[in-house]
Design an enzyme around this catalytic site. Structure first.
Site, PDB file in Angstrom:
ATOM      1  N   ASP A  14      -3.895  28.821 -41.888  1.00  0.00           N
ATOM      2  CA  ASP A  14      -5.043  28.784 -42.793  1.00  0.00           C
ATOM      3  C   ASP A  14      -4.505  28.555 -44.209  1.00  0.00           C
ATOM      4  O   ASP A  14      -3.312  28.710 -44.458  1.00  0.00           O
ATOM      5  CB  ASP A  14      -5.800  30.105 -42.706  1.00  0.00           C
ATOM      6  CG  ASP A  14      -6.993  30.155 -43.643  1.00  0.00           C
ATOM      7  OD1 ASP A  14      -7.681  29.131 -43.765  1.00  0.00           O
ATOM      8  OD2 ASP A  14      -7.212  31.204 -44.258  1.00  0.00           O
TER       9      ASP A  14
ATOM     10  N   THR B 233      -6.555  29.384 -47.532  1.00  0.00           N
ATOM     11  CA  THR B 233      -7.003  30.390 -48.487  1.00  0.00           C
ATOM     12  C   THR B 233      -6.566  31.781 -48.053  1.00  0.00           C
ATOM     13  O   THR B 233      -6.908  32.235 -46.966  1.00  0.00           O
ATOM     14  CB  THR B 233      -8.532  30.352 -48.615  1.00  0.00           C
ATOM     15  OG1 THR B 233      -8.924  29.036 -48.980  1.00  0.00           O
ATOM     16  CG2 THR B 233      -9.005  31.345 -49.658  1.00  0.00           C
TER      17      THR B 233
ATOM     18  N   PHE C   3     -25.665  33.334 -45.882  1.00  0.00           N
ATOM     19  CA  PHE C   3     -24.602  32.399 -45.493  1.00  0.00           C
ATOM     20  C   PHE C   3     -24.096  32.730 -44.096  1.00  0.00           C
ATOM     21  O   PHE C   3     -24.045  33.882 -43.690  1.00  0.00           O
ATOM     22  CB  PHE C   3     -23.444  32.513 -46.491  1.00  0.00           C
ATOM     23  CG  PHE C   3     -22.211  31.750 -46.094  1.00  0.00           C
ATOM     24  CD1 PHE C   3     -22.053  30.427 -46.471  1.00  0.00           C
ATOM     25  CD2 PHE C   3     -21.216  32.348 -45.335  1.00  0.00           C
ATOM     26  CE1 PHE C   3     -20.922  29.722 -46.105  1.00  0.00           C
ATOM     27  CE2 PHE C   3     -20.084  31.664 -44.968  1.00  0.00           C
ATOM     28  CZ  PHE C   3     -19.934  30.340 -45.348  1.00  0.00           C
TER      29      PHE C   3
ATOM     30  N   GLY D  12     -11.024  25.728 -44.114  1.00  0.00           N
ATOM     31  CA  GLY D  12     -12.440  25.471 -44.339  1.00  0.00           C
ATOM     32  C   GLY D  12     -12.710  24.812 -45.668  1.00  0.00           C
ATOM     33  O   GLY D  12     -13.860  24.508 -45.995  1.00  0.00           O
TER      34      GLY D  12
ATOM     35  N   ASP E 136     -10.052  33.412 -38.906  1.00  0.00           N
ATOM     36  CA  ASP E 136      -8.785  32.987 -38.290  1.00  0.00           C
ATOM     37  C   ASP E 136      -8.499  33.723 -36.989  1.00  0.00           C
ATOM     38  O   ASP E 136      -7.498  33.429 -36.321  1.00  0.00           O
ATOM     39  CB  ASP E 136      -7.618  33.226 -39.259  1.00  0.00           C
ATOM     40  CG  ASP E 136      -7.804  32.501 -40.582  1.00  0.00           C
ATOM     41  OD1 ASP E 136      -8.198  31.328 -40.547  1.00  0.00           O
ATOM     42  OD2 ASP E 136      -7.571  33.114 -41.633  1.00  0.00           O
TER      43      ASP E 136
END
Length: 1157
Positions: free
Chosen positions: A416, A418, A556, A694, A813
């Site tokens: 990943d 971030t 969200f 993402g 993740d």
């Protein structure tokens, strides 16, 4: 499986009384009943008990005092090796079959079973203690109109309980009322998801009116219908029926077991799920068990060893039959056969006798030794100070002890971005408002701006906030409507909770660092978020207090990739504010925004190219009559039990369209320390790193045509990929397909977004995707979902047959971490969910290189050397028995003393082999970093494979020939110094076993202090035990157990015996050492080359003193000033091979020296 069934709830049917169902076996009951919907009545225990819901007691232990012994033994004998040795023990109790005493098998078996049982018992005792501690916690329960202090285990579904501040939530509760205004409560969910930031829950207004009134709560007769027990932490669907009215229930009104009540004096809740039905316990099920490639190989080898053992026994049984027919009749005069025993029956019995005699070839202690070595190497990871992060007091942690050696075989890393490669500490960096770019760090002359924007005019500004572009502040303060709408949106559209302990000292509790940074930016530019209630949001707009009515929150999620709020301003205008991913928002904009969209896209590409995280902002004004009708439909959808999410998604899609573009934000997330160096080191180790994120991709490409790209990179490649098919696993039943690597001229990168990846992962395109990606040096997948991350990992695992590692820090993740062979969690800013699902964890990405290049490589090397040595010593031991059979009439007579057979694996050879598996190092950690190419052999399984196993067998065969025939020839027809005969069975047995042990101890990979301690310690233990057991005292006490009386004294005082031991050792070790030396010269491995380079040069130092200070030759001054003395001569023999892309050793060594200076 059984434990899972036990915890499954049973729904009572009208046809079966509840009392009858309670007596059914849970497995039988499950065949007839399954809970499809939960029905709970408040303050009505008899009604709720009739449904046989689980109470609040939990049980995570596996055994009790009565079931431990039978269940644990049953589990242990399910292992093939343990069951086999139990079968051998039974055979040894049959006198006609066994030529060995029963204790030679019983003692090792009992020791192995006892060690495992003690470990299992200790683990289960700890589970019992934890269960008792949790079940005996106290809580206030409302029973018959009175609050009673009861144990957690006595709580039942439908009870109303009272919680106080800092208490753990007892069960899964429907929040009824609280001490806070507007029925809010604050909870910490660290035990559930690892996040320490507070989350807000809110009770329904009708139930909140009851407050803490015991009379009102006792009279509460609400009925709840909701979903059955499940493990979804983020979702809840249900309805509450109260006074004839239905109210929708969602996750915001539920307190989950495992949470902690914070900043709330008290609250009351209705128990919905208890004990094993709570979401916390539903999530504590067993995760997928991961096994290393060496584990799979060992299973295959053990199966082959069984086949090899029975082959040897069959050969010796045939030999027995032939010997009985041709030679056996000669001995029947003084050794008559038992009645009914002929050559055929004797051959059959000798087969099973040799199964017992040759049992050492089947490694009973192998699995226990492997677990000890893995446990020790796991401790080395936990104790490594160089992987400790003092800032957060976070050490590295090996969360599993079964995967250590696979850390030395990684070929693909999926990371990943971030929080994994970056710090996940967000700072508002740039923005685009109405087509204008703000936040540039350079002025017109190209000089970097260092002066910060002065926010002293704003008393509520965050002093830690930094921004360098004055023009944005001027635009906002001048009253620009677009700029003010931009920051108004940031102040309204979020789920942040404010804390204001002192006037003006605001502290924001945000679920993500992104949200916190955006709300903080709005705060500094004059739009300060002050407080919120379930119905309102209050902000300070340029010093004026404005309260907005909150009509709806469109939250969200990973599918929507956007969030919206609908608010009504004080002047009555209704507006929808929306923020989200650019690709999602652009699809929902009004056609009038095309020109602005084009300009904003340019800014977004620039931000993405700088590595910034971006969001697009938009808004839409709503009409009163439409909003009334939409609100009604929204209420109906939110209270529906069936299809609630689908109906809500349709409503969200309907209202979130034809929006007006405001601009975009760019948030900076800086790289962690050491990330570029770590990636460079891993690349040198031939490890491929794929980034699955993402975030938005850079401007390099948007959609890359896979077929076109592959043809361009490799014009001569075949249209269809080359797939090698093979079989693997036990009995070779598993079919494997491997996509072959293709050579490419030049360096390429593949960048693909989530939308394109969805098509590329389809069945007919996935091989083309993999083929193209493997031709590239870099692969970046942008805007991917958690499911797509896992799919990419599974694709590589399926078609590359390579060991994979996934590393991440967030809940998104987890699927990727579980899918990879090894999962690594970063304990960062996004909670602990990734860590809780991982196999290894630490605080910073840079520690990954030490985990792989040092601990991983050492663990793999140690395990391979251990296995080679283990099989070598066991096969050598067994082959000597095989050769002896041809000299003892195939009678299953043993070569060695029975006590030597018993203690061979337990005492004499255990310590040297364990020290090898725990402490061996070919090079130290410094040189492991210096030469990352040392990692490559593990990726190719060079150190232990089926081929290496065959080499061990051949080595053992040669040594066994020497160890049998040299002592046999040396002692045959030999006499002592006094003329007495030396050639008796007991003297030969002692000589053979002593030669064997000496050879095994001195044939070592390295001579170190630790190694020497265990080697000479084992030999000392052998001689001490042998002298004791062969003494006259032991014979007098236990005559039948220790028959070798005086053998040591009579044999080891003869010089020819010691000469035989020396000769046998020399003939075993010298050819092997010579062969290793020749192979190092002819075909050196990368380890050999590095060791040769690291070997210190021996320089002869003159003892004659020089009377002249400057005694060196002319010309060294120019050499020193030219810096050429810094460069060492490159190593010879490090040529380019197909496994290495370049000879980097000498080049990078020179670069490192220069960089250090």
């Amino acid at each position: 499986m059984h434990s899972k069934l036990l915890s499954t709830e049973i729904k009572i049917s009208i046809c079966f009384p509840a009392a009858a169902v309670k007596h059914l076996n849970p497995i039988v009951a499950l065949m007839f009943f399954s809970e499809e919907e939960r029905y709970v009545r408040a303050n009505d225990r008899p009604s709720n008990l009739s449904y046989n819901y689980a109470n609040n007691a939990i049980r995570t232990s596996k055994y009790n005092i009565f079931t431990f012994l039978p269940l644990n033994l049953f589990e242990q004998f399910r292992r093939l090796a343990n069951a086999y040795f139990l079968f051998l023990l039974v055979l040894q109790l049959i006198p006609q079959v066994s030529s060995l005493s029963w204790f030679t098998t019983a003692l090792p078996l009992i020791l192995v079973l006892s060690m495992t049982a003690v470990k299992d018992a200790n683990d289960d005792i700890n589970r019992h203690k934890s269960d008792r501690q949790v079940n005996n916690r106290m809580v206030n329960i409302l029973i018959d109109g009175v609050l009673k202090n009861e144990k957690w285990m006595n709580v039942q579904v439908g009870d109303i309980i009272k919680l106080e501040s800092n208490q753990f939530v007892t069960a899964d509760l429907l929040l009824l009322s609280s001490s806070e205004p507007l029925n809010l409560v604050y909870v910490e969910t660290a035990e559930l998801d690892g996040e320490t930031n507070l989350k807000v829950k809110q009770a329904l207004t009708p139930t909140g009116e009851m407050g803490d009134s015991i009379e009102a709560l006792s009279a509460f007769k609400g009925e709840v219908r909701c979903e059955p027990p499940n493990n979804r932490l983020d979702k809840f669907k249900g309805t509450l029926t109260m006074n004839g009215q239905n109210y929708g229930l969602d996750n915001d009104k539920i307190l989950l077991r495992g949470c902690t009540l914070r900043n709330t004096e008290w609250c009351f809740g209705l128990v919905i799920f208890g004990g094993p039905d709570t979401k916390l316990m539903q999530n504590s099920g067993k995760t997928k068990f991961k096994r290393t490639s060496i584990d799979h190989l060992m299973n295959v080898l053990v199966l082959c060893i069984f086949g090899f053992l029975f082959t040897l026994c069959f050969i010796l049984a045939i030999g027995n039959a032939i010997w009985e027919v041709k030679e056996g009749s000669v001995f029947t005069v003084f050794l008559p056969r038992e009645p009914g025993v002929n050559a055929g029956l004797s051959s059959f019995l000798s087969f099973w006798s040799y199964v017992i005699v040759l049992n050492a070839v089947v490694p009973i202690s192998l699995y226990v030794s492997v677990e000890v070595i893995r446990l020790g190497n796991s401790f080395f990871i936990n104790w490594d100070r160089k992987m400790y992060y003092p800032k957060n007091d976070t050490p590295a942690q090996a969360r599993t002890t079964t995967l250590n050696e696979e850390l030395g075989q990684i070929k693909y890393i999926f990371s990943d971005k971030t929080g994994t490669l970056t710090q996940n500490i967000m700072t508002f960096n740039k923005c685009s408002i109405n087509g204008k770019n703000y936040g540039e760090l350079y002025d017109f002359s190209g000089q970097r701006k260092t002066q910060k924007v002065d926010f002293s005019w704003n008393k509520l500004a965050d002093p830690k906030f930094d921004f360098h572009d004055y023009s944005l502040l001027e635009t906002v303060r001048e009253g620009n409507p677009e700029a003010q709408a931009f920051f108004r949106l940031l102040a309204l559209c979020h789920t942040v909770m404010p804390e204001e302990k002192k006037e003006g000292e605001l502290n924001y509790q945000a679920q993500s660092p992104d949200e916190g940074s955006l709300v903080t930016a709005a705060r500094n530019f004059g739009f300060v978020f002050r407080s919120r209630t379930p119905e309102t949001i209050t902000i300070m707009e340029m010093g004026e207090k404005v309260t907005y009515e909150l009509l709806a929150v469109l939250d969200f999620n990973n599918v929507r990739k956007r969030m919206s709020v609908i608010v009504r301003s004080p002047d009555g205008k209704m507006t929808l504010y929306c923020k989200g991913a650019d690709t999602i928002i652009y699809e929902r904009l009004d056609h009038s925004c095309k020109k602005l969209m084009k300009v904003t896209t340019g800014h977004l590409n620039e931000y993405a190219g700088d590595g910034l995280r971006t969001l697009v902002l938009a808004y839409k004004h709503l009409k009163e009559n439409y909003m009334e009708e939409w609100t009604q439909r929204h209420h109906e959808a939110s209270t529906a039990l069936d299809g609630r999410e689908e109906r809500l998604d349709e409503l969200y899609e309907e209202i979130e369209k034809d929006m007006i573009l405001l601009g975009a934000t760019a948030v900076e997330d800086k790289l962690q320390d050491g990330v570029p160096q770590t990636i460079e080191q891993l690349a040198k180790a031939d490890i491929k790193i794929w980034v699955l994120t993402g975030d938005k991709q850079g401007r390099s490409c948007y959609i890359l045509g896979l077929l076109y790209a592959r043809r361009k990179m490799c014009p001569g490649s075949a249209e269809e990929p080359s797939v090698a098919k093979a079989r693997a696993g036990l009995f070779w039943l598993q079919k494997t397909e491997t996509v072959q690597d293709e050579q490419v001229e030049g360096d390429y990168a593949l960048i693909i977004n989530g939308h394109s990846l969805a098509f590329a992962l389809e069945k007919d395109l996935e091989l083309e995707l993999l083929r193209t990606a493997c031709m590239c040096q870099t692969v970046i997948c942008c805007r991917v979902t958690p499911l797509q991350k896992a799919q990419v990992v599974e694709l590589v695992k399926k078609y590359k047959q390579a060991i994979t590692l996934a590393i991440g820090d967030g809940a998104n993740d987890v699927s990727m971490i579980k899918a990879a062979h090894i999962g690594v969690g970063i304990s960062g800013q996004e909670g602990m969910q990734a860590v809780l699902s991982s196999d290894f964890s630490f605080a910073q990405f840079r520690y990954l290189q030490r985990l792989l290049l040092v601990h991983g490589r050492w663990s793999y090397l140690r395990m391979c050397k251990f296995l080679q040595y283990f099989f070598y010593k066991n096969f050598t031991f067994t082959f000597v028995h095989f050769w002896y059979a041809f000299f003892c009439g195939f009678s299953a007579q043993t070569v060695y003393d029975e006590w030597f057979i018993t203690l061979y694996n337990l005492v004499y050879t255990s310590l040297p082999i364990l020290s090898l598996g725990l402490f061996d190092q070919d090079v130290n950690d410094r040189w492991s970093f210096e030469y990352p190419q040392l990692y490559s052999p593990g990726q190719l399984n060079m150190y232990f494979s089926k081929k290496a196993f065959v080499h061990c067998m051949l080595h053992s065969c040669y040594c066994s020939l020497v160890l049998f025939f040299i002592p046999w020839g040396a002692i045959h027809d030999t006499v002592r110094d006094d003329g007495r005969d030396l050639a008796d069975y007991q003297s030969f047995a002692l000589l053979a076993q002593t030669c064997l042990l000496v050879v095994l101890c001195i044939d070592t990979y390295s001579w170190t202090t630790v190694n020497q301690f265990f080697v000479w310690g084992s030999l000392a233990a052998y001689f001490a035990i042998t002298f004791t057991m062969y003494s006259s005292g032991m014979f007098l006490i236990f005559t039948s157990i220790f028959p070798f009386v005086g053998t040591v004294r009579n044999s080891l005082n003869q010089p020819n015996v010691w000469l035989t031991i020396f000769l046998a050792s020399l003939l075993c070790v010298l050819p092997v050492v010579a062969l290793r030396f020749i192979l190092i010269q002819i075909r050196p491995t990368i380890n050999d080359k590095v060791k040769k380079h690291l070997r210190p040069n021996i320089v002869r130092v003159s003892t004659r003193r020089s009377g002249y200070a400057f005694s060196h030759s002319q010309g060294y001054g120019a050499l020193v000033t030219s810096e050429r003395f810094l460069f060492k001569r490159p190593m010879k023999g490090l040529k380019k091979t197909k496994n290495f892309k370049a000879n980097l050793l000498s080049i990078h060594f020179h670069q490192l020296v220069l960089s250090l200076l």
